[in-house]
Structures are given as C-alpha cells and as structure tokens.
Design an enzyme around this catalytic site. Sequence first.
Site, PDB file in Angstrom:
ATOM      1  N   ASP A   1       0.862  -1.194   0.000  1.00  0.00           N
ATOM      2  CA  ASP A   1       0.000   0.000   0.000  1.00  0.00           C
ATOM      3  C   ASP A   1       0.889   1.232   0.000  1.00  0.00           C
ATOM      4  OD1 ASP A   1      -2.089   2.051   0.738  1.00  0.00           O
ATOM      5  OD2 ASP A   1      -3.282   0.246   1.034  1.00  0.00           O
TER       6      ASP A   1
ATOM      7  N   LEU B   1       1.518   1.810  -6.565  1.00  0.00           N
ATOM      8  CA  LEU B   1       1.298   0.729  -7.529  1.00  0.00           C
ATOM      9  C   LEU B   1       1.977   1.036  -8.860  1.00  0.00           C
ATOM     10  CD1 LEU B   1      -2.519   0.241  -6.865  1.00  0.00           C
ATOM     11  CD2 LEU B   1      -0.695  -1.346  -6.176  1.00  0.00           C
TER      12      LEU B   1
ATOM     13  N   LEU C   1      -6.585  -5.118  -4.543  1.00  0.00           N
ATOM     14  CA  LEU C   1      -7.579  -4.205  -3.968  1.00  0.00           C
ATOM     15  C   LEU C   1      -7.130  -2.750  -4.072  1.00  0.00           C
ATOM     16  CD1 LEU C   1      -7.973  -6.069  -0.536  1.00  0.00           C
ATOM     17  CD2 LEU C   1      -9.503  -6.310  -2.489  1.00  0.00           C
ATOM     18  N   GLY C   2      -5.858  -2.521  -4.336  1.00  0.00           N
ATOM     19  CA  GLY C   2      -5.287  -1.172  -4.282  1.00  0.00           C
ATOM     20  C   GLY C   2      -5.849  -0.273  -5.366  1.00  0.00           C
TER      21      GLY C   2
ATOM     22  N   SER D   1     -11.107   4.037  -4.487  1.00  0.00           N
ATOM     23  CA  SER D   1     -12.255   3.145  -4.320  1.00  0.00           C
ATOM     24  C   SER D   1     -13.604   3.865  -4.422  1.00  0.00           C
ATOM     25  CB  SER D   1     -12.139   2.405  -2.988  1.00  0.00           C
ATOM     26  OG  SER D   1     -12.066   3.335  -1.931  1.00  0.00           O
TER      27      SER D   1
ATOM     28  N   HIS E   1     -20.143  -0.924  -9.829  1.00  0.00           N
ATOM     29  CA  HIS E   1     -20.236   0.331 -10.596  1.00  0.00           C
ATOM     30  C   HIS E   1     -19.771   0.155 -12.050  1.00  0.00           C
ATOM     31  CE1 HIS E   1     -21.811   2.423  -7.229  1.00  0.00           C
ATOM     32  NE2 HIS E   1     -20.866   1.908  -6.464  1.00  0.00           N
TER      33      HIS E   1
ATOM     34  N   TYR F   1     -14.700   6.005 -12.155  1.00  0.00           N
ATOM     35  CA  TYR F   1     -14.301   4.866 -11.309  1.00  0.00           C
ATOM     36  C   TYR F   1     -14.797   3.543 -11.913  1.00  0.00           C
ATOM     37  CZ  TYR F   1     -14.872   1.670  -7.308  1.00  0.00           C
ATOM     38  OH  TYR F   1     -14.882   0.576  -6.477  1.00  0.00           O
TER      39      TYR F   1
ATOM     40  N   LYS G   1     -12.816   0.118 -13.503  1.00  0.00           N
ATOM     41  CA  LYS G   1     -13.035  -1.290 -13.148  1.00  0.00           C
ATOM     42  C   LYS G   1     -13.246  -2.132 -14.416  1.00  0.00           C
ATOM     43  CE  LYS G   1     -12.559  -0.849  -8.734  1.00  0.00           C
ATOM     44  NZ  LYS G   1     -11.314  -1.343  -8.129  1.00  0.00           N
TER      45      LYS G   1
ATOM     46  N   ARG H   1     -30.517   0.632  -0.521  1.00  0.00           N
ATOM     47  CA  ARG H   1     -29.838  -0.033  -1.642  1.00  0.00           C
ATOM     48  C   ARG H   1     -28.972  -1.205  -1.164  1.00  0.00           C
ATOM     49  NH1 ARG H   1     -24.752   0.941  -3.631  1.00  0.00           N
ATOM     50  NH2 ARG H   1     -24.390   0.150  -5.735  1.00  0.00           N
TER      51      ARG H   1
HETATM   52  N1  LIG Z   1     -15.714  -1.598  -0.033  1.00  0.00           N
HETATM   53  C1  LIG Z   1     -16.596  -1.828  -0.992  1.00  0.00           C
HETATM   54  O1  LIG Z   1     -17.805  -1.864  -0.778  1.00  0.00           O
HETATM   55  C2  LIG Z   1     -16.148  -2.068  -2.425  1.00  0.00           C
HETATM   56  C3  LIG Z   1     -17.119  -2.272  -3.388  1.00  0.00           C
HETATM   57  C4  LIG Z   1     -16.729  -2.500  -4.708  1.00  0.00           C
HETATM   58  C5  LIG Z   1     -15.393  -2.536  -5.026  1.00  0.00           C
HETATM   59  N2  LIG Z   1     -14.470  -2.304  -4.064  1.00  0.00           N
HETATM   60  C6  LIG Z   1     -13.050  -2.309  -4.455  1.00  0.00           C
HETATM   61  O2  LIG Z   1     -12.308  -3.115  -3.555  1.00  0.00           O
HETATM   62  C7  LIG Z   1     -11.016  -2.527  -3.344  1.00  0.00           C
HETATM   63  C8  LIG Z   1     -10.800  -2.305  -1.849  1.00  0.00           C
HETATM   64  O3  LIG Z   1     -11.843  -1.510  -1.342  1.00  0.00           O
HETATM   65  P1  LIG Z   1     -11.745  -0.809   0.086  1.00  0.00           P
HETATM   66  O4  LIG Z   1     -13.135  -0.496   0.496  1.00  0.00           O
HETATM   67  O5  LIG Z   1     -10.869  -1.591   0.975  1.00  0.00           O
HETATM   68  O6  LIG Z   1     -11.026   0.563  -0.333  1.00  0.00           O
HETATM   69  P2  LIG Z   1     -10.070   1.516   0.504  1.00  0.00           P
HETATM   70  O7  LIG Z   1     -10.152   2.850  -0.128  1.00  0.00           O
HETATM   71  O8  LIG Z   1     -10.348   1.388   1.963  1.00  0.00           O
HETATM   72  O9  LIG Z   1      -8.615   0.885   0.231  1.00  0.00           O
HETATM   73  C9  LIG Z   1      -7.897   1.107  -0.959  1.00  0.00           C
HETATM   74  C10 LIG Z   1      -6.417   1.138  -0.603  1.00  0.00           C
HETATM   75  O10 LIG Z   1      -5.654   1.311  -1.805  1.00  0.00           O
HETATM   76  C11 LIG Z   1      -4.550   2.154  -1.509  1.00  0.00           C
HETATM   77  N3  LIG Z   1      -4.101   2.826  -2.738  1.00  0.00           N
HETATM   78  C12 LIG Z   1      -4.819   3.694  -3.515  1.00  0.00           C
HETATM   79  N4  LIG Z   1      -4.077   4.121  -4.538  1.00  0.00           N
HETATM   80  C13 LIG Z   1      -2.857   3.519  -4.421  1.00  0.00           C
HETATM   81  C14 LIG Z   1      -1.656   3.582  -5.171  1.00  0.00           C
HETATM   82  N5  LIG Z   1      -1.561   4.332  -6.288  1.00  0.00           N
HETATM   83  N6  LIG Z   1      -0.605   2.854  -4.755  1.00  0.00           N
HETATM   84  C15 LIG Z   1      -0.696   2.085  -3.621  1.00  0.00           C
HETATM   85  N7  LIG Z   1      -1.797   1.985  -2.868  1.00  0.00           N
HETATM   86  C16 LIG Z   1      -2.875   2.687  -3.257  1.00  0.00           C
HETATM   87  C17 LIG Z   1      -5.096   3.154  -0.500  1.00  0.00           C
HETATM   88  O11 LIG Z   1      -4.035   3.748   0.251  1.00  0.00           O
HETATM   89  C18 LIG Z   1      -6.036   2.296   0.339  1.00  0.00           C
HETATM   90  O12 LIG Z   1      -5.387   1.790   1.501  1.00  0.00           O
HETATM   91  C19 LIG Z   1     -10.988  -1.245  -4.161  1.00  0.00           C
HETATM   92  O13 LIG Z   1     -10.349  -1.516  -5.395  1.00  0.00           O
HETATM   93  C20 LIG Z   1     -12.433  -0.924  -4.390  1.00  0.00           C
HETATM   94  O14 LIG Z   1     -12.626  -0.199  -5.587  1.00  0.00           O
HETATM   95  C21 LIG Z   1     -14.809  -2.063  -2.770  1.00  0.00           C
END
Ligand SMILES: NC(=O)c1ccc[n+]([C@@H]2O[C@H](COP(=O)([O-])OP(=O)(O)OC[C@H]3O[C@@H](n4cnc5c(N)ncnc54)[C@H](O)[C@@H]3O)[C@@H](O)[C@H]2O)c1
Length: 267
Positions: free
Chosen positions: A31, A49, A68-69, A72, A110, A133, A137, A173
């Site tokens: 991260d 990343l 996951l990074g 979001s 999304h 966003y 994806k 929702r």
């Molecule tokens: N939480 C949900 O309901 C949900 C729903 C659909 C999709 N997602 C996807 O799942 C993943 C995780 O979701 P989350 O809720 O834990 O999100 P979050 O925002 O809590 O975590 C994302 C992490 O990615 C890191 N990050 C962002 N850009 C970065 C970069 N350039 N380099 C390194 N690290 C980076 C951030 O520091 C953060 O810790 C995301 O890709 C999100 O789009 C989440």
Amino acid sequence: MRRIMITGAAGLIGRMLRARWQARWPMVLVDRAEMDPPGPDETVVRCELTDADAMRAAMQGVDAVVHLGGVSTEAPWESIRDANIEGCYQTFEAARMAGVRRMVFASSNHAIGFYPRTARLDGSEAVRPDTRYGVSKVFGEALASLYADKFGLSAVCLRLGTARQPDEPGERRHLATWISHRDLAHLVERAIEADIHFEIVFGASRNREGWWPDEAARRIGYQPRDSADDWRDRVAEHANDRDPIARDLQGGIFCSWENTRMTGMAR
Ligand SMILES: NC(=O)c1ccc[n+]([C@@H]2O[C@H](COP(=O)([O-])OP(=O)(O)OC[C@H]3O[C@@H](n4cnc5c(N)ncnc54)[C@H](O)[C@@H]3O)[C@@H](O)[C@H]2O)c1
C-alpha cells in the site's frame, strides 16, 4: 504454502483479509499508506502501484495477488488514471513477469451501475459503468481477460457490492448489494483457490432483494451465509434512497453525480 500479495492492504477490505489470514498464508502487503508492522510470515511494502521496480521486487515468490489497491470511489480523472489505470497495469505486469498463478481483481458493481434495479445480471451482459471509477473497473476486467488468455495468468474479477465498516447495510440499496466481511473473505478465498481460467463474479451476501443471481459465484464454490434481510427493519431511510435517479438504478447515487442527461442540467 501459497504466498499471497494483497495490494491496498491498508484499506478497509485489505485490513479485514490480513487479520483473517495471518495464521493461514504468508502474505506480501502492499500500500502507499502506512500499515501495521509485519507479523511472522508477513512482508510489508510501502510503495505506489505505479512504481514498476518496487512492484516487480515485491512480487517475487507470490502465488496469487488480491488486487484491492486503488481509488475506491469516484474521483477526478488524474487520480483514477494514476491509481486504477496505470497502477492496475503495473500490478498485472509485475504479476506476469513473476509467473503468478492467479489474479483476483477487486472490480465493482459500478461497472454495471446504469442497469435498472429491475434487471437481473449474471456478468455476461454489456457493461454500463456509472462513473470514471466504474470505467476503471471495466479496464481492470479487460486487462484480466487479456492476461488470462495471452499469458495464462488466470483471473477472477469480483464485482463487489457493498462492504462496510461497521459490517452492516447503511441504506436501502444495501439490502441488495451488501456483502458481510465473513462472506467477502470466503469469496476471495474461493477466488484464490478455484480451478478457473477467467470469471467475472458478483460479490454479495445471500440478500433476498439481490440483483445478481450468480451462476459464476456458484461455479467457484461461493456459499454466502449472511443476509442483509436480517437488517431490513433497522436500515433507516437515507437521502440516497430518495434521489430520483439513484433510487431506480443499480449504481445508486454514483449514477446521479455529474449527471446532466437525467437532470436536464447544462453540460
Ligand atoms: N468496499 C466496498 O464496498 C467495495 C465495493 C466495490 C469494489 N471495491 C473495491 O475493492 C477494493 C478495496 O476496497 P476498500 O473499500 O478496501 O477501499 P479503501 O479505499 O479502503 O482501500 C484502498 C487502498 O488502496 C490504496 N491505494 C490507492 N491508490 C494507491 C496507489 N496508487 N498505490 C498504492 N496503494 C494505493 C489506499 O491507500 C487504500 O489503503 C478497491 O479496489 C475498491 O474499488 C470495494
């Protein structure tokens, strides 16, 4: 013993998975934000990343990546482009070069947010992203498909619904989209272990109001145990539930933001 990389390990889902997997798998945690110090069998890598050299070095010996990074939620184009387009590409490239077996890509509902709530989707229909966003994806899913077909990096794209802290639905929702932490961890574990070439799988709990009757989820062995129905009487009405665009569309309020077509606002 599998070695798992979690990107976005400092985020909501990354922290939840890390805590559950500590005694199960050796992990590489990536991260750009600060993370807890490494425990036994953990390696912590703080980098962007987009840093190809750092990602390549971190990827050595990794069997599966849980990607996951990234950003979001909806954000200005530059942030989406850097983290979710370029960062996603560098993650796949590092995985390809290191000979990683499985990519689990955290996609999102999304990617299909402009479908009406009356539609029932299984991942085979055309995408209808509701934001920049959502478009990012779709890009990640396309990259996963390419790397599976061309380089044998098998992939499961999880179109996640809504995972939250606290671990409960927060608006109406979510009675359709919610996924509990327990079900989400199980889903990701199945995505790591299933014998599959490429799949797009929706990620929700066993919600009676759900929109995604998902054969692919069953194919990878996902058996959710929780349900948003248990919260039905406790979910207070949220402003998003009254928004005239959000309330009819699967992506909810994401469809409303910056929307000039349905609101008649000037572009
Ligand atoms: N939480 C949900 O309901 C949900 C729903 C659909 C999709 N997602 C996807 O799942 C993943 C995780 O979701 P989350 O809720 O834990 O999100 P979050 O925002 O809590 O975590 C994302 C992490 O990615 C890191 N990050 C962002 N850009 C970065 C970069 N350039 N380099 C390194 N690290 C980076 C951030 O520091 C953060 O810790 C995301 O890709 C999100 O789009 C989440």
